[in-house]
Design an enzyme around this catalytic site. Structure first.
Site, PDB file in Angstrom:
ATOM      1  N   ARG A  47     -14.791  12.754   6.797  1.00 30.40           N
ATOM      2  CA  ARG A  47     -13.548  13.490   7.531  1.00 30.40           C
ATOM      3  C   ARG A  47     -12.936  14.449   6.327  1.00 30.40           C
ATOM      4  NH1 ARG A  47      -9.801   8.845   7.775  1.00 30.40           N
ATOM      5  NH2 ARG A  47      -8.139  10.410   7.798  1.00 30.40           N
TER       6      ARG A  47
ATOM      7  N   ASP B  10     -15.349   2.405   6.896  1.00 31.76           N
ATOM      8  CA  ASP B  10     -14.372   3.499   6.731  1.00 31.76           C
ATOM      9  C   ASP B  10     -14.782   4.307   5.531  1.00 31.76           C
ATOM     10  OD1 ASP B  10     -11.449   4.235   6.352  1.00 31.76           O
ATOM     11  OD2 ASP B  10     -11.782   3.385   4.582  1.00 31.76           O
TER      12      ASP B  10
ATOM     13  N   HIS C  44       0.898  -1.092  -0.105  1.00 31.04           N
ATOM     14  CA  HIS C  44      -0.184  -0.121  -0.050  1.00 31.04           C
ATOM     15  C   HIS C  44       1.084   1.264   0.029  1.00 31.04           C
ATOM     16  CE1 HIS C  44      -3.346   2.642   0.674  1.00 31.04           C
ATOM     17  NE2 HIS C  44      -2.489   3.363   1.655  1.00 31.04           N
TER      18      HIS C  44
ATOM     19  N   SER D 293      -7.847   3.791   8.755  1.00 33.78           N
ATOM     20  CA  SER D 293      -8.570   3.618   7.733  1.00 33.78           C
ATOM     21  C   SER D 293      -7.879   2.766   6.558  1.00 33.78           C
ATOM     22  CB  SER D 293      -8.828   5.017   6.982  1.00 33.78           C
ATOM     23  OG  SER D 293      -9.100   4.971   5.880  1.00 33.78           O
TER      24      SER D 293
END
Length: 455
Positions: free
Chosen positions: A168, A161, A82, A183
């Site tokens: 957010r 999420d 990631h 998250s």
């Protein structure tokens, strides 16, 4: 439970209990806690933080709102990567088939670009026929047959999420490091991979501008992975300068294929190999040399199979933009700075990115770099080529680049060239993958990999 009591607890700098966290995540996902209440809690977390137990429980609760995948039926270990996002960050494209060619299974669930950072799915969708949306059954089939799959995450993974991130994004709480960590890791843990390597970008073109904040985020995510049984390591990597020599969609696919063919920019190759070695080590695969797999064509073979398995044609011509504009160097000297954020914003304004999730992108739009910091360049030599289907976008892109680079220590700002766009498409236009004839490489010694974080 009462939402106001939960908000007051964190507002007053006290620890949330496991029961409070589990309840508020479930209730918010179900619609029983209002957006206004969850935004107040998110702000309290941003201001007052959470400890390791709270972050673990929060992440568990996010995972628990959806499904959890299991790759135990595969005949090879799984490893995933990631990236926190940057400019020119096309690493997933060569990395996934490379690691698959070394014996791991790579279930890479990726996203789309938003703002100045590009999205892996947008890049791959520039390949004619390629599909990002796969069912779980199709995903498993590609993993079994090819060893690597890059696709969109299904709605069933950590749905809390998706809802919380959207909140957010519009309430000024995206920057909360505990919420960023939970998250990212809730989705990656729910994905079911056995090993995870995190590429945490640091610099002007990254979400994390500060090295110490990036290190804090990396340490938090590595700890979350360890606490959930996922072998996790993080590399902190530089994003002050764009990665490689392209920022766009089809432009980055073309550059990734060059890497798989044994060429490509040195920094892209370096980071691809570093991440591949980390993924293989975390997956427990010894003896495989990813550099050899690039050299002998094995990684390219895996790429072609992966693209075909998702409906794409690896032999098809990639889209090109209808219009180009060359930016030339206003002075002779050494290019000492090329700002990643400015290049990313320019690519976005040219049509390679989007301001809202529903916006379309141009497959051929973006920016090509003809020099990187440390290169010598002559006045009038091509520095950047801008690509777009809509030439009215050039003005806004040039504005983004007005303070993007220094040559020889002197600021090169307003002297952007008005070279005719048709010249950029001529057969004699300089290659984006090598310094121009008017420049000579004296590359900077600034390291690409800044730190390595393990549990």
């Amino acid at each position: 439970m009462d939402a106001v009591d939960v908000i007051r607890t964190k507002r007053d700098r006290r620890e949330l209990t496991d029961e409070q966290i589990g309840w508020v995540i479930r209730a918010y996902t179900a619609g029983a806690v209002a957006d206004e209440q969850m935004s107040a809690l998110a702000m309290a977390i941003l201001l007052n933080g959470m400890n390791r137990r709270e972050i673990n429980t929060w992440t568990d609760a996010m995972i628990g709102t959806g499904e959890r995948m299991d790759f135990a039926v595969l005949d090879r270990p799984t490893a995933d990567k990631h990236s926190t996002g940057g400019v020119g960050d096309k690493i997933t494209l060569p990395l996934a088939p490379l690691v698959a060619s070394c014996g791991a299974a790579v279930p890479q669930l990726s996203g789309r670009g938003l703002g100045h950072t590009g999205g892996t799915l947008d890049k791959l969708e520039s390949i004619p026929g390629w599909r990002a949306q796969l069912s779980n059954e199709e995903m498993f089939a590609v993993l079994r047959d090819v060893g690597a799959v890059v696709c969109a995450a299904g709605d069933g993974l950590a749905p809390a999420d998706k809802k919380l991130y959207a909140l957010r994004d519009v309430t000024g709480t995206v920057e909360s490091i505990p919420l960023i960590a939970s998250s990212i890791m809730s989705k990656k843990i729910a994905e079911g991979t056995g090993a995870l390597v995190l590429d945490v970008k640091v610099g002007s073109g990254a979400f994390m501008k500060d090295l110490e904040q990036a290190r804090t985020l990396a340490e938090m995510m590595v700890a979350l992975g360890a606490d959930h049984g996922v072998r996790t390591v993080a590399l902190l990597t530089d994003m002050d300068t764009p990665l490689g020599l392209t920022a766009g969609n089809a432009l980055e696919v073309r550059e990734s294929v060059e890497v798989l063919a044994g060429g490509g920019p040195a920094d892209v190759v370096e980071l691809t190999l570093a991440l591949a070695r980390e993924m293989l080590a975390a997956a427990g695969i010894a003896g495989a040399d990813p550099a050899k797999k690039l050299a002998d064509g094995s990684a390219m073979d895996a790429w072609r199979r992966m693209i075909r398995a998702q409906g794409g044609n690896p032999d098809a011509s990639l889209p090109t933009a209808r219009e180009q504009h060359i930016v030339t160097a206003p002075a002779s000297g050494v290019l000492t700075r090329l700002d990643a954020l400015a290049v990313g914003v320019a690519a976005w304004r040219l049509g390679a990115g989007r301001a809202r999730k529903e916006d379309p992108v141009q497959a051929g739009a973006g920016v090509e770099l003809h020099a990187k910091p440390g290169d010598r360049i002559m006045a009038g030599a091509p520095l950047l080529t801008l690509h777009t289907d809509t030439p009215e976008r050039f003005e806004a892109a040039l504005e983004a680049l007005s303070d993007a680079y220094d040559i020889g220590g002197a600021l090169a700002d307003a002297a952007l060239s008005d070279t005719a766009s048709s010249d950029a498409a001529s057969p004699n236009a300089p290659s984006p993958n090598a310094p121009s004839d008017a420049s000579a490489s004296v590359r900077s010694s600034r390291p690409l990999i800044l730190d390595r974080i393990t549990n």
